[in-house]
Scaffold this motif. Structure first.
Motif, mmCIF file in Angstrom:
data_model
loop_
_atom_site.group_PDB
_atom_site.id
_atom_site.type_symbol
_atom_site.label_atom_id
_atom_site.label_comp_id
_atom_site.label_asym_id
_atom_site.label_seq_id
_atom_site.Cartn_x
_atom_site.Cartn_y
_atom_site.Cartn_z
ATOM 1 N N HIS A 146 0.837 -1.204 0.000
ATOM 2 C CA HIS A 146 0.000 0.000 0.000
ATOM 3 C C HIS A 146 0.870 1.251 0.000
ATOM 4 O O HIS A 146 0.549 2.249 -0.671
ATOM 5 N N GLU A 147 1.968 1.210 0.742
ATOM 6 C CA GLU A 147 2.885 2.347 0.802
ATOM 7 C C GLU A 147 3.534 2.578 -0.558
ATOM 8 O O GLU A 147 3.639 3.721 -1.019
ATOM 9 N N ARG A 148 3.956 1.506 -1.226
ATOM 10 C CA ARG A 148 4.584 1.636 -2.537
ATOM 11 C C ARG A 148 3.609 2.205 -3.562
ATOM 12 O O ARG A 148 3.955 3.080 -4.357
ATOM 13 N N GLU A 149 2.384 1.691 -3.528
ATOM 14 C CA GLU A 149 1.381 2.187 -4.472
ATOM 15 C C GLU A 149 1.074 3.647 -4.219
ATOM 16 O O GLU A 149 0.804 4.410 -5.163
ATOM 17 N N GLY A 150 1.120 4.063 -2.952
ATOM 18 C CA GLY A 150 0.868 5.467 -2.620
ATOM 19 C C GLY A 150 1.969 6.370 -3.140
ATOM 20 O O GLY A 150 1.715 7.496 -3.581
ATOM 21 N N LEU A 151 3.224 5.869 -3.120
ATOM 22 C CA LEU A 151 4.351 6.668 -3.577
ATOM 23 C C LEU A 151 4.297 6.907 -5.073
ATOM 24 O O LEU A 151 4.723 7.966 -5.572
ATOM 25 N N TYR A 152 3.753 5.911 -5.796
ATOM 26 C CA TYR A 152 3.759 6.022 -7.255
ATOM 27 C C TYR A 152 2.388 6.338 -7.835
ATOM 28 O O TYR A 152 2.182 6.269 -9.035
ATOM 29 N N ALA A 153 1.440 6.683 -6.948
ATOM 30 C CA ALA A 153 0.091 7.001 -7.435
ATOM 31 C C ALA A 153 0.088 8.333 -8.178
ATOM 32 O O ALA A 153 0.870 9.233 -7.892
#
Length: 363
Positions: free
Chosen positions: A356-363
């Motif tokens: 979830h953190e990774r997806e948030g960084l690249y959203a």
């Protein structure tokens, strides 16, 4: 030992020997099929308001030690056993079961036919009961039982009053305490999590203000519908941070997503309940303690999918949200007592927070 009696709501009266505290007790009588783990059962807050009968015939033979408690203060209302051991033998033993119950004002009764009592509960379902001295006439006790309602605010009694922190260098996890077993904290601290434990009525805004990587919904006693503030909190959290629910937390997630729960006839309590994981095509042995379950039919039309089912009665044991990072299980992956087959679920939760953190960084 003095003679005592247990009177059930259906009029059944069983005479036995008292141990532990001499006080009278009223509660819902339930049975647990575990052969061991009575100390963890005594100290599990999910048993708040209940009188627990152990189906294994000899209880107390390894005593009570300092390491196996699941909470500081027990909330169980009474204990029923076939035979209680007066001279426990174990290298970790610090006191007997009888002494522990005395020190915590918990009454016990031994020498009763626990097999008969188990059959009654399996046939008629869980019911109110009282442990009293023989000075009280059974008819008077029965009248008292029928006219005295059981409390429905157990979560407010077992939850922490104020937030507190268990420091760590890993993922920041907020744990909502509905009656948390210490085993949950052990599993999270084992994984170096920075844990903030908050009360059951903490709002979504208060939780999000803590900037957590994930949210843990713990086990707890009673009917999940008696905790409406938690249902509202979950609805406002879904989709914002990953969420993992255990036992009562599982039921609350289901209610928050539009499903329904109902009370089981006699519930699941024990250390050997087989659960089928539908996605892995595997069966795990699990530790369980619950009176309520998610209604399978109520999941139709919601954004929840069934992930696990109980092999004994096909009840719902696991769900996941189809859109948001959230899942839950009805059993106790932290075990204590019981098999540790499913402790990997804590790793999956932390992996979900990282994703979830990774997806948030690249959203």
């Amino acid at each position: 030992m003095s003679k005592r009696q247990i009177v059930l709501e259906d009029g059944t009266v069983l005479i036995g020997n008292g141990f532990g505290s001499e006080k009278d007790a009223l509660g819902e009588v339930v049975f647990n099929t575990g052969m061991t783990g009575y100390q963890e059962i005594l100290s599990d807050p999910s048993y708040c308001g209940q009188i627990v009968m152990m189906t294994y015939p000899l209880i107390g033979n390894y005593g009570i030690n300092r390491d196996d408690f699941e909470t500081v203060n027990p909330f169980i209302h009474g204990m029923i056993v076939k035979e209680v051991c007066d001279a426990p033998s174990n290298f970790r033993k610090e006191e007997s079961l009888d002494t522990y119950l005395k020190n915590n004002s918990i009454p016990g009764i031994s020498g009763v036919d626990t097999r008969k009592l188990t059959k009654i509960i399996r046939k008629h379902g869980t019911m109110k009961a009282a442990i009293t001295s023989l000075e009280h006439r059974a008819e008077e006790v029965l009248e008292y039982i029928k006219n005295k309602p059981l409390k429905r605010d157990q979560v407010s009694h077992v939850s922490t009053v104020k937030p507190y922190v268990v420091p760590g260098r890993g993922k920041r996890i907020v744990v909502v305490d509905f009656g948390m077993k210490h085993g949950i904290l052990r599993e999270l601290t084992k994984r170096s999590c920075h844990i903030t434990v908050v009360p059951y009525n903490c709002s979504a805004e208060e939780i999000l203000r803590l900037k957590p990587d994930g949210l843990m919904l713990t086990n707890g006693p009673g009917d999940p519908k008696d905790v409406p503030e938690a249902i509202e909190m979950i609805q406002n959290i879904l989709g914002k941070i990953p969420l993992f629910g255990i036992c009562l937390g599982h039921q609350l997630l289901a209610l928050a997503a539009g499903a329904d729960t109902d009370k089981m006839k006699f519930g699941h309590r024990g250390s050997n309940h087989p659960v089928a994981d539908l996605s892995r095509d595997k069966t795990f042995m699990t530790s369980q303690n619950h009176s309520y379950a998610v209604k399978a039919t109520s999941l139709v039309g919601t954004e929840l999918a069934v992930t696990q089912v109980a092999l004994n009665d096909r009840s719902v044991e696991g769900i996941r949200h189809k859109i948001h990072p959230a899942y839950s299980v009805q059993y106790h992956p932290e075990s204590a007592p019981g098999p540790e087959d499913t402790s990997f679920l804590f790793d999956e939760f932390l992996n979900m927070t990282a994703q979830h953190e990774r997806e948030g960084l690249y959203a």
